[in-house]
Design a protein around this motif. Sequence first.
Motif, mmCIF file in Angstrom:
data_model
loop_
_atom_site.group_PDB
_atom_site.id
_atom_site.type_symbol
_atom_site.label_atom_id
_atom_site.label_comp_id
_atom_site.label_asym_id
_atom_site.label_seq_id
_atom_site.Cartn_x
_atom_site.Cartn_y
_atom_site.Cartn_z
ATOM 1 N N GLY A 135 0.826 -1.209 0.000
ATOM 2 C CA GLY A 135 0.000 0.000 0.000
ATOM 3 C C GLY A 135 0.857 1.253 0.000
ATOM 4 N N TYR A 136 0.278 2.350 -0.439
ATOM 5 C CA TYR A 136 0.998 3.626 -0.517
ATOM 6 C C TYR A 136 1.573 4.024 0.842
ATOM 7 N N PRO A 137 2.574 4.879 0.839
ATOM 8 C CA PRO A 137 3.129 5.361 2.102
ATOM 9 C C PRO A 137 2.063 6.021 2.992
ATOM 10 N N ASN A 138 2.220 5.881 4.286
ATOM 11 C CA ASN A 138 1.367 6.546 5.286
ATOM 12 C C ASN A 138 -0.058 6.045 5.391
ATOM 13 N N VAL A 139 -0.351 4.908 4.770
ATOM 14 C CA VAL A 139 -1.720 4.379 4.866
ATOM 15 C C VAL A 139 -1.913 3.606 6.171
ATOM 16 N N GLY A 140 -0.806 3.234 6.819
ATOM 17 C CA GLY A 140 -0.908 2.524 8.099
ATOM 18 C C GLY A 140 -0.369 1.104 8.063
ATOM 19 N N LYS A 141 0.486 0.793 7.086
ATOM 20 C CA LYS A 141 1.044 -0.569 6.970
ATOM 21 C C LYS A 141 1.831 -0.966 8.231
ATOM 22 N N SER A 142 2.787 -0.110 8.587
ATOM 23 C CA SER A 142 3.625 -0.450 9.753
ATOM 24 C C SER A 142 2.802 -0.459 11.029
ATOM 25 N N SER A 143 1.854 0.479 11.138
ATOM 26 C CA SER A 143 0.987 0.502 12.327
ATOM 27 C C SER A 143 0.275 -0.836 12.457
ATOM 28 N N PHE A 144 -0.213 -1.361 11.329
ATOM 29 C CA PHE A 144 -0.910 -2.644 11.352
ATOM 30 C C PHE A 144 0.033 -3.781 11.751
ATOM 31 N N THR A 181 15.344 1.707 0.851
ATOM 32 C CA THR A 181 16.068 2.462 1.863
ATOM 33 C C THR A 181 15.304 2.459 3.183
ATOM 34 N N LYS A 182 14.021 2.115 3.118
ATOM 35 C CA LYS A 182 13.206 2.202 4.337
ATOM 36 C C LYS A 182 13.291 0.953 5.208
ATOM 37 N N GLY A 183 13.694 -0.155 4.634
ATOM 38 C CA GLY A 183 13.820 -1.360 5.439
ATOM 39 C C GLY A 183 12.570 -2.202 5.453
ATOM 40 N N ALA A 191 -9.596 -1.153 3.782
ATOM 41 C CA ALA A 191 -9.604 0.301 3.981
ATOM 42 C C ALA A 191 -9.339 0.594 5.454
ATOM 43 N N ASN A 192 -8.266 1.338 5.701
ATOM 44 C CA ASN A 192 -7.887 1.669 7.082
ATOM 45 C C ASN A 192 -8.385 3.078 7.435
ATOM 46 N N LYS A 193 -8.312 3.377 8.701
ATOM 47 C CA LYS A 193 -8.682 4.704 9.223
ATOM 48 C C LYS A 193 -10.189 4.928 9.197
ATOM 49 N N THR A 194 -10.970 3.919 9.635
ATOM 50 C CA THR A 194 -12.424 4.118 9.741
ATOM 51 C C THR A 194 -12.756 5.237 10.730
ATOM 52 N N ASP A 195 -11.824 5.514 11.625
ATOM 53 C CA ASP A 195 -12.069 6.632 12.555
ATOM 54 C C ASP A 195 -12.091 7.981 11.829
ATOM 55 N N ARG A 196 -11.638 7.982 10.594
ATOM 56 C CA ARG A 196 -11.660 9.216 9.787
ATOM 57 C C ARG A 196 -12.702 9.113 8.670
ATOM 58 N N ARG A 197 -13.707 8.295 8.918
ATOM 59 C CA ARG A 197 -14.715 8.014 7.910
ATOM 60 C C ARG A 197 -15.400 9.280 7.384
ATOM 61 N N MET A 252 -11.102 -1.177 8.662
ATOM 62 C CA MET A 252 -10.561 -1.253 10.039
ATOM 63 C C MET A 252 -10.013 0.110 10.443
ATOM 64 N N SER A 253 -9.696 0.213 11.735
ATOM 65 C CA SER A 253 -8.934 1.355 12.208
ATOM 66 C C SER A 253 -7.840 0.834 13.119
ATOM 67 N N VAL A 254 -6.609 0.954 12.673
ATOM 68 C CA VAL A 254 -5.508 0.510 13.527
ATOM 69 C C VAL A 254 -5.423 1.442 14.737
ATOM 70 N N GLU A 255 -5.801 2.689 14.505
ATOM 71 C CA GLU A 255 -5.758 3.692 15.583
ATOM 72 C C GLU A 255 -6.629 3.275 16.775
ATOM 73 N N THR A 256 -7.901 2.912 16.497
ATOM 74 C CA THR A 256 -8.808 2.544 17.586
ATOM 75 C C THR A 256 -8.811 1.037 17.839
HETATM 76 N N1 LIG Z 1 -6.499 8.309 11.986
HETATM 77 C C1 LIG Z 1 -5.797 7.192 11.812
HETATM 78 N N2 LIG Z 1 -4.472 7.275 11.616
HETATM 79 C C2 LIG Z 1 -3.793 6.135 11.432
HETATM 80 C C3 LIG Z 1 -4.430 4.874 11.437
HETATM 81 N N3 LIG Z 1 -3.484 3.936 11.213
HETATM 82 C C4 LIG Z 1 -2.306 4.574 11.076
HETATM 83 N N4 LIG Z 1 -2.493 5.913 11.212
HETATM 84 C C5 LIG Z 1 -1.480 6.968 11.157
HETATM 85 O O1 LIG Z 1 -1.023 7.098 9.839
HETATM 86 C C6 LIG Z 1 0.347 7.492 9.801
HETATM 87 C C7 LIG Z 1 1.139 6.549 8.926
HETATM 88 O O2 LIG Z 1 1.129 5.254 9.515
HETATM 89 P P1 LIG Z 1 2.262 4.183 9.190
HETATM 90 O O3 LIG Z 1 1.858 2.944 9.865
HETATM 91 O O4 LIG Z 1 3.598 4.749 9.478
HETATM 92 O O5 LIG Z 1 2.084 4.086 7.611
HETATM 93 P P2 LIG Z 1 2.944 3.193 6.572
HETATM 94 O O6 LIG Z 1 1.991 2.714 5.562
HETATM 95 O O7 LIG Z 1 3.745 2.211 7.299
HETATM 96 O O8 LIG Z 1 3.871 4.303 5.905
HETATM 97 P P3 LIG Z 1 5.319 4.066 5.197
HETATM 98 O O9 LIG Z 1 6.150 3.259 6.141
HETATM 99 O O10 LIG Z 1 5.829 5.440 4.975
HETATM 100 O O11 LIG Z 1 5.066 3.355 3.909
HETATM 101 C C8 LIG Z 1 0.805 7.481 11.249
HETATM 102 O O12 LIG Z 1 0.792 8.815 11.735
HETATM 103 C C9 LIG Z 1 -0.236 6.646 11.954
HETATM 104 O O13 LIG Z 1 -0.402 7.016 13.303
HETATM 105 C C10 LIG Z 1 -5.842 4.825 11.661
HETATM 106 O O14 LIG Z 1 -6.479 3.783 11.697
HETATM 107 N N5 LIG Z 1 -6.443 6.025 11.826
#
Ligand SMILES: Nc1nc2c(ncn2[C@@H]2O[C@H](COP(=O)(O)OP(=O)(O)OP(=O)(O)O)[C@@H](O)[C@H]2O)c(=O)[nH]1
Length: 331
Positions: free
Chosen positions: A166-175, A193-195, A279-285, A302-306
């Motif tokens: 998935g694209y950067p910042n979508v929440g892959k690592s958080s998951f 380079t990101k590992g 689809a992640n970030k349901t808390d931002r629906r 899902m929401s990894v956040e909640t």
């Molecule tokens: N609101 C919200 N933010 C989230 C959620 N999951 C992750 N984030 C935030 O999204 C941002 C990016 O999350 P990462 O897990 O670093 O995303 P990534 O896909 O690993 O990004 P790269 O490593 O750059 O490819 C962070 O600030 C997280 O806190 C979610 O379910 N809801």
Amino acid sequence: MIFEDLPTTPTSEELIDKAFSRAARAGKAKGGLEAQQSMLQTAANIISDNLENVVTAWPDFEYEDDVHPFYYELADAIVDVDKLRQSLSEVMWASRKAREIHEEYQPRLRKTDVDTARKHRKQAFARLADIVEQIDDELLYINEARNDLRDLPDIDPDEPTIVVAGYPNVGKSSFVNDVTSARGETASYPFTTKGIGVGHFERDHIRYQIVDTPGLLDRPPAERNEIESQAVSAIEHLADCMLVVLDPSGECGYPLASQLELRDSIAAQFEEIPVLTVANKTDRRDVWDEDRLEERPVDYTMSVETGDDVETVLDAAVDAVDYEPELPFDE
Ligand SMILES: Nc1nc2c(ncn2[C@@H]2O[C@H](COP(=O)(O)OP(=O)(O)OP(=O)(O)O)[C@@H](O)[C@H]2O)c(=O)[nH]1
Ligand SMILES: [Mg+2]
């Protein structure tokens, strides 16, 4: 990891020095013809044994049992595996050649006078040195390859594996961090380079591997360079299930339309395995691109956040992997 414990490869100069200095010591301990024989034997043995050890330290690239296709492709993204194999076989040739020289000269050091024996022994040394010098480039290349490959990620290609894309910042690592107990080790490799992050979790006593792929499966295929493309094809040998994470809020910085295109290209490349779209970030629906989601429904939200539905997604991935452990008592 199969390339982790490879020893350093000596240079031809180091090997020649070692062989001849040990030979000189062996010669000093004796006298007459015996000294010459002992010198030849010591030098030839050190050269042929050391060269053979260089080769046998490596797994056999020809056998999938030794080198899994995942590691073969990954290695080939970093070094030229054909050139490496060729180099190893030349080193094996030199090892055999050193033994042949020993056998050829051995009889000439018997039943003769010491001066003649010394002359033959010196000739043999010159030929041994010549053989080792001939594989100078090969030894250097093998050592380079060893240094480049020893830091490959510690991934077990035989473990059931979920790959997260998935694209950067979508929440892959958080998951990945959320569902794995220990934080997987990450390191940088020539292809990202990101590992690559590797984590583990257990279901029904089976260990699953989950792999985070930033810098690899996080943008359109056309934007990957050659090394990255090859690392992606290595992942084809590894993945049992692909999880494509989307951020329909677009807060990741990429419109949902582009994210869906990436999903489609990944599904096309990984057509042999199940690809789940989440689809992640349901808390931002409230800021989701609902229109587009209606056109192109996703498999899960899902929401990894909640923590909402994270377990549901993981269960679905485990089901999709559909791993049947091999039981020792099965027919
Ligand atoms: N609101 C919200 N933010 C989230 C959620 N999951 C992750 N984030 C935030 O999204 C941002 C990016 O999350 P990462 O897990 O670093 O995303 P990534 O896909 O690993 O990004 P790269 O490593 O750059 O490819 C962070 O600030 C997280 O806190 C979610 O379910 N809801
Ligand atoms: Mg990440």
